[in-house]
Scaffold this motif. Structure first.
Motif, PDB file in Angstrom:
ATOM      1  N   ALA A 205       0.839  -1.198   0.000  1.00 18.53           N
ATOM      2  CA  ALA A 205       0.000   0.000   0.000  1.00 18.53           C
ATOM      3  C   ALA A 205       0.870   1.243   0.000  1.00 18.53           C
ATOM      4  CB  ALA A 205      -0.932  -0.012   1.207  1.00 18.53           C
TER       5      ALA A 205
ATOM      6  N   SER B 157      -5.457  -1.219   5.063  1.00 20.13           N
ATOM      7  CA  SER B 157      -4.274  -2.055   5.232  1.00 20.13           C
ATOM      8  C   SER B 157      -3.578  -1.762   6.548  1.00 20.13           C
ATOM      9  CB  SER B 157      -3.303  -1.844   4.069  1.00 20.13           C
ATOM     10  OG  SER B 157      -3.867  -2.338   2.886  1.00 20.13           O
TER      11      SER B 157
ATOM     12  N   ARG C 267     -11.889   9.317  -1.168  1.00 26.52           N
ATOM     13  CA  ARG C 267     -11.068   8.313  -1.812  1.00 26.52           C
ATOM     14  C   ARG C 267      -9.610   8.368  -1.390  1.00 26.52           C
ATOM     15  NH1 ARG C 267     -15.221   8.001  -4.462  1.00 26.52           N
ATOM     16  NH2 ARG C 267     -15.525  10.194  -4.342  1.00 26.52           N
TER      17      ARG C 267
ATOM     18  N   THR D 182     -14.249  -2.149  -4.044  1.00 27.02           N
ATOM     19  CA  THR D 182     -13.721  -1.570  -2.815  1.00 27.02           C
ATOM     20  C   THR D 182     -12.546  -0.637  -3.081  1.00 27.02           C
ATOM     21  OG1 THR D 182     -12.474  -3.588  -2.504  1.00 27.02           O
ATOM     22  CG2 THR D 182     -14.487  -3.351  -1.217  1.00 27.02           C
ATOM     23  N   ALA D 183     -11.969  -0.670  -4.277  1.00 28.21           N
ATOM     24  CA  ALA D 183     -10.948   0.332  -4.583  1.00 28.21           C
ATOM     25  C   ALA D 183     -11.615   1.700  -4.743  1.00 28.21           C
ATOM     26  CB  ALA D 183     -10.185  -0.041  -5.844  1.00 28.21           C
TER      27      ALA D 183
ATOM     28  N   ASN E  29      -4.662   5.105  -6.597  1.00 30.84           N
ATOM     29  CA  ASN E  29      -5.177   3.850  -6.038  1.00 30.84           C
ATOM     30  C   ASN E  29      -5.364   2.783  -7.112  1.00 30.84           C
ATOM     31  OD1 ASN E  29      -5.195   4.990  -3.545  1.00 30.84           O
ATOM     32  ND2 ASN E  29      -7.401   5.262  -3.427  1.00 30.84           N
TER      33      ASN E  29
ATOM     34  N   ARG F 178     -11.584  -2.897   4.033  1.00 31.04           N
ATOM     35  CA  ARG F 178     -11.869  -1.580   3.454  1.00 31.04           C
ATOM     36  C   ARG F 178     -13.343  -1.222   3.636  1.00 31.04           C
ATOM     37  NH1 ARG F 178      -7.733  -3.515   0.121  1.00 31.04           N
ATOM     38  NH2 ARG F 178      -9.025  -4.631  -1.364  1.00 31.04           N
TER      39      ARG F 178
ATOM     40  N   CYS G  29     -10.827  -6.736   1.079  1.00 26.74           N
ATOM     41  CA  CYS G  29     -12.018  -5.966   0.709  1.00 26.74           C
ATOM     42  C   CYS G  29     -12.914  -5.725   1.917  1.00 26.74           C
ATOM     43  CB  CYS G  29     -12.803  -6.716  -0.362  1.00 26.74           C
ATOM     44  SG  CYS G  29     -11.983  -6.737  -1.949  1.00 26.74           S
TER      45      CYS G  29
ATOM     46  N   MET H  95      -8.060   2.933   1.190  1.00 30.31           N
ATOM     47  CA  MET H  95      -7.206   1.861   0.674  1.00 30.31           C
ATOM     48  C   MET H  95      -6.022   1.605   1.593  1.00 30.31           C
ATOM     49  SD  MET H  95      -7.937   0.539  -2.392  1.00 30.31           S
ATOM     50  CE  MET H  95      -6.502   0.387  -3.414  1.00 30.31           C
TER      51      MET H  95
ATOM     52  N   ALA I 298      -0.910   4.239  -2.233  1.00 25.05           N
ATOM     53  CA  ALA I 298      -2.347   4.237  -1.937  1.00 25.05           C
ATOM     54  C   ALA I 298      -2.651   5.234  -0.821  1.00 25.05           C
ATOM     55  CB  ALA I 298      -2.787   2.842  -1.529  1.00 25.05           C
TER      56      ALA I 298
END
Lengths: 412, 162
Positions: free
Chosen positions: A232, A245, A353, A402-403, A380, A278, A275, A241, A237
């Motif tokens: 990440a 992590s 985001r 999920t991104a 991302n 997140r 996922c 995101m 990211a």
């Protein structure tokens, strides 16, 4: 690649043969996803190499929504640029406004008054909520939880009604402007906000009832799309995101702006790195956003909502009738605009985001020399291949979901 | 049953109409849109399909992922030069009879983006039936456009398109 490119169609899913041998004895197939595909969140195109159903390589192709926003801004005066910033990440317009407004203000050496800053925080958090609601609704829909879309858009409508009350527009508010905000909050807006703050936690509970322990949702998201903390970081990211992590990186805490340092809220993180993690992060962020809204509403300071600078913002209507100077200022502002001292500046804010940055170069005239957006979705999107590798093709839908990339934000 | 009895009972149970009216009625009330989301307007298009506005009341909730099952293309958002050929491909893949709604300022004229990247109006590549102003238009505007289109489809009947 050349044979793949030539065979990949322009629409839907096209399959072509690579001639390479896969691990299961079959041939690797190249599958073209999009750009017109219902599950790619807009016009994202993906070229995927498949061994059976396993993803062996994934290459996003972007640019299908390239709008030329950055170039367009070079042709617009400083105060006109706000309108265009609304439209790059179209799920969080006020946060885009904020990044641009803060950058222009920093170059000019002015700071918005306290009431404007609190209103900016309110609008940012409302936007974060509506952005996460769209994400939750559409991601739920893609993984088979269709009712999520109905519930999430119900609350989103409430937020859009508030947008409309305060700015006159549902989505692209252009509410936050260099020097302050467009207009003061109306009493009705504050009433709506108060009842929203009261009701929203219950609605988030509803979403959690539907999804958090739902066996299908868990089976589709747990262990899917792993992104290790190291990856990440390396891939740059940001937002949910990186927090999904396990890294507590939130610009509202690490580089506070607009008085975020004075609000009491937690940075949502999850060590699950998948996922599901997140998803948990975004749910928690929605709860925290309501907390921030509540605090902002409780201690909303009185006072003006714009800097008192006649060279930057138009004079009030009453002044125009009595003061010749005001008329001159008004005329100058709307014919040539204001100029910003030469220099360059980078300001980043936390959008739904991730890091939404705005880099501005001014040559001292009334139009920007260059405006560059560092958009969270674009960066991302790099992590997509790392997350999707060796997963089934069907899991790619959960991973793209999920991104939470917004293609307008990627392509600009 | 004697012939007079038959005529009497049919007289109360049979509607007479023209083929064109029946087909227009059927087509007009089941316009299936292609799921063709592009930009900001696509979000409002989704909002039109949700409970609050509910496009299902007008028979158009079945957004088809495949253009081959769709009657209506809602061009919801800005069309870049790179996207234009794809949009045309999708349109060509839709079976006749088909209609196009150009949703929003960008799709209709390029909107605020008068620059190198965007197609200045989707009517340069596909024929448009209804234009919706707004940036983005409200869900109610989309419903209104759909109702205008329905009126036209119903009036069109079985005649080929002019």
């Amino acid at each position: 690649m050349s044979s793949t490119e030539s065979m990949a169609g322009t629409e839907g899913v096209t399959i072509s043969r690579t001639g390479q041998q896969g691990a299961f004895g079959g041939e690797l197939l190249t599958v073209n996803f999009g750009p017109h595909h219902p599950s790619t969140h807009g016009v994202l195109r993906l070229i995927v190499d498949l061994d059976g159903e396993q993803i062996k390589r994934l290459k996003p192709v972007i640019g299908y929504l390239h709008t030329g926003i950055e170039k367009q801004m070079e042709a617009l005066r400083w105060q006109q640029g706000v309108v265009v910033t609304d439209r790059h990440d179209y799920l969080s317009p006020p946060i885009n406004n904020l990044a641009y407004a803060l950058a222009v203000e920093r170059l000019m050496g002015v700071e918005a008054p306290p009431r404007a800053q609190a209103l900016r925080v309110i609008m940012s958090e409302l936007t974060r909520l509506s952005s996460h609601l769209v994400w939750l609704g559409t991601s739920g829909l893609e993984l088979g939880a269709m009712s999520m879309l109905m519930y999430c858009f119900r609350e989103r409508e409430t937020i859009l009604d508030m947008n409309e009350e305060i700015s006159g527009f549902r989505m692209h508010t252009s509410y936050i402007r260099p020097g302050g905000v467009m207009a003061d909050a109306t009493p009705r807006f504050l009433d709506m906000l108060a009842s929203f703050v009261k009701e929203m936690p219950g609605h988030v509970d509803e979403y959690e009832d539907l999804l958090t322990m739902n066996p299908i949702w868990r089976a589709r998201t747990i262990g899917i799309g792993r992104l290790s903390p190291e990856d990440a970081k390396v891939l740059g990211a940001s937002g949910p995101m990186i927090r999904g992590s396990g890294i507590a990186w939130d610009l509202r805490k690490t580089m506070p702006y607009s008085g975020y340092e004075s609000y009491d809220f937690e940075v949502a993180t999850s060590d699950a790195c998948d996922c599901y993690g997140r998803y948990l992060v975004r749910i928690k962020e929605m709860r925290e956003a309501v907390k921030i809204l509540d605090q902002a509403l409780q201690r909303l300071p009185d006072g003006p909502v714009n800097v008192d600078d006649r060279k930057m913002l138009p004079p009030p209507r009453e002044e125009l009738e009595t003061s010749m100077e005001a008329v001159i200022h008004h005329f100058k502002l709307f014919t040539e605009g204001y100029s910003v001292p030469a220099g360059d500046v980078y300001v980043a804010v936390e959008s739904g985001r991730g890091e939404n940055g705005c880099y501005i170069v001014s040559d001292g005239t009334h139009k920007p020399r260059r405006v560059k957006f560092r958009s969270a979705s674009f960066v991302n999107l790099q992590a997509l291949e790392r997350m999707a590798l060796n997963h089934m093709i069907a899991d790619m839908i959960a991973i793209i979901g999920t991104a939470d990339t917004v293609l307008g934000d990627v392509d600009r | 049953m004697g012939i007079e009895d038959l005529a009497e009972s049919l007289g109360q149970n049979v509607l007479t109409t023209t083929l064109g009216k029946v087909i227009g009625w059927g087509r007009g009330n089941s316009v299936w849109p292609a799921q063709f989301g592009l930009a900001c307007c696509a979000i409002e298009m989704i909002a039109t399909a949700t409970a609050g506005v509910d496009i299902a009341r007008f028979g158009s909730e079945a957004m088809r992922a495949s253009p081959r099952q769709a009657d209506l293309m809602i061009v919801s958002g800005r069309v870049s030069q790179k996207m234009a050929p794809i949009l045309r491909t999708v349109y060509d893949q839709m079976p006749e009879p088909k209609w196009v709604i150009s949703m929003g300022a960008c799709a209709s004229t390029g909107g605020v983006f008068n620059n190198y990247a965007l197609l200045q109006g989707v009517d340069k590549i596909v024929p448009v039936d209804v234009y919706i102003p707004g940036c983005p238009p409200r869900p109610e505007d989309l419903l209104n456009a759909l109702m205008i289109l329905q009126e036209r489809i119903k009036a069109q009947g079985i005649l080929p398109r002019q």
